[in-house]
Design a protein around this motif. Structure first.
Motif, short mmCIF file in Angstrom:
data_model
loop_
_atom_site.label_atom_id
_atom_site.label_comp_id
_atom_site.label_asym_id
_atom_site.label_seq_id
_atom_site.Cartn_x
_atom_site.Cartn_y
_atom_site.Cartn_z
N LEU A 35 -16.92 5.53 7.42
CA LEU A 35 -16.26 7.06 6.72
C LEU A 35 -14.93 6.53 6.51
O LEU A 35 -14.34 7.48 6.01
N ASN A 36 -14.23 5.31 6.77
CA ASN A 36 -12.92 5.05 6.19
C ASN A 36 -12.47 5.09 4.97
O ASN A 36 -13.40 4.85 4.07
N ILE A 37 -11.58 5.79 4.73
CA ILE A 37 -10.83 5.84 3.31
C ILE A 37 -9.34 5.26 3.21
O ILE A 37 -8.79 5.38 3.95
N ASP A 38 -9.17 4.65 2.22
CA ASP A 38 -7.71 4.05 2.08
C ASP A 38 -7.37 4.14 0.39
O ASP A 38 -7.75 3.00 -0.33
N MET A 39 -7.00 5.11 -0.07
CA MET A 39 -6.67 5.19 -1.45
C MET A 39 -5.24 5.78 -1.73
O MET A 39 -4.95 6.61 -0.94
N GLY A 40 -4.51 5.12 -2.63
CA GLY A 40 -3.20 5.52 -3.07
C GLY A 40 -2.25 4.84 -2.10
O GLY A 40 -2.43 4.18 -1.11
N LYS A 41 -0.98 4.86 -2.47
CA LYS A 41 0.09 4.54 -1.77
C LYS A 41 1.38 5.39 -1.76
O LYS A 41 1.75 6.03 -2.85
N LEU A 42 1.98 5.46 -0.79
CA LEU A 42 3.21 6.19 -0.73
C LEU A 42 4.55 5.26 -0.87
O LEU A 42 4.50 4.13 -0.40
N GLU A 43 5.57 5.89 -1.45
CA GLU A 43 6.86 5.02 -1.44
C GLU A 43 7.45 4.41 0.00
O GLU A 43 7.90 3.45 0.14
N LYS A 44 7.10 5.31 0.79
CA LYS A 44 7.64 5.21 2.23
C LYS A 44 6.69 3.84 2.79
O LYS A 44 7.25 3.47 3.52
N GLU A 45 5.56 3.86 1.99
CA GLU A 45 4.74 2.64 2.82
C GLU A 45 5.24 1.43 2.38
O GLU A 45 4.71 0.21 3.23
N GLU A 46 6.36 1.27 1.73
CA GLU A 46 6.78 -0.16 1.13
C GLU A 46 7.46 -0.78 2.50
O GLU A 46 7.54 -2.01 2.90
N GLU A 47 8.23 0.12 3.21
CA GLU A 47 8.97 -0.25 4.74
C GLU A 47 7.85 -0.24 5.83
O GLU A 47 7.83 -1.10 6.54
#
Length: 76
Positions: A35-47
């Motif tokens: 059921l896991n999902i991992d789509m897209g990225k946020l600017e905050k995720e660079e750190e």
């Protein structure tokens, strides 16, 4: 924005939508990994990247806008 976690299951989910477009959709459920999902990225995720339900919990607990001591429990 929808963000939540449960450390007793464990489970974490984060969905961020802006102008009708999903920017980030993440769900980590170690007990049911299909059921896991991992789509897209946020600017905050660079750190601070989001890779697990623990990262979602940190995101929720450290963000003053979305953190709350109270909330809703949705059961389907």
């Amino acid at each position: 924005m929808f963000a939540g976690y449960n450390d007793s299951i464990p489970y974490g989910e984060l969905i961020i939508i802006r102008n009708g477009k999903i920017l980030r959709e993440f769900m980590d459920m170690p007990d049911d990994p299909e059921l896991n999902i991992d789509m897209g990225k946020l600017e905050k995720e660079e750190e601070k990247p989001i890779h697990s339900w623990v990262d979602v919990a940190s995101y929720v607990d450290e963000d003053s806008i979305i953190y709350s001591d109270t909330g809703w429990l949705w059961i389907q």
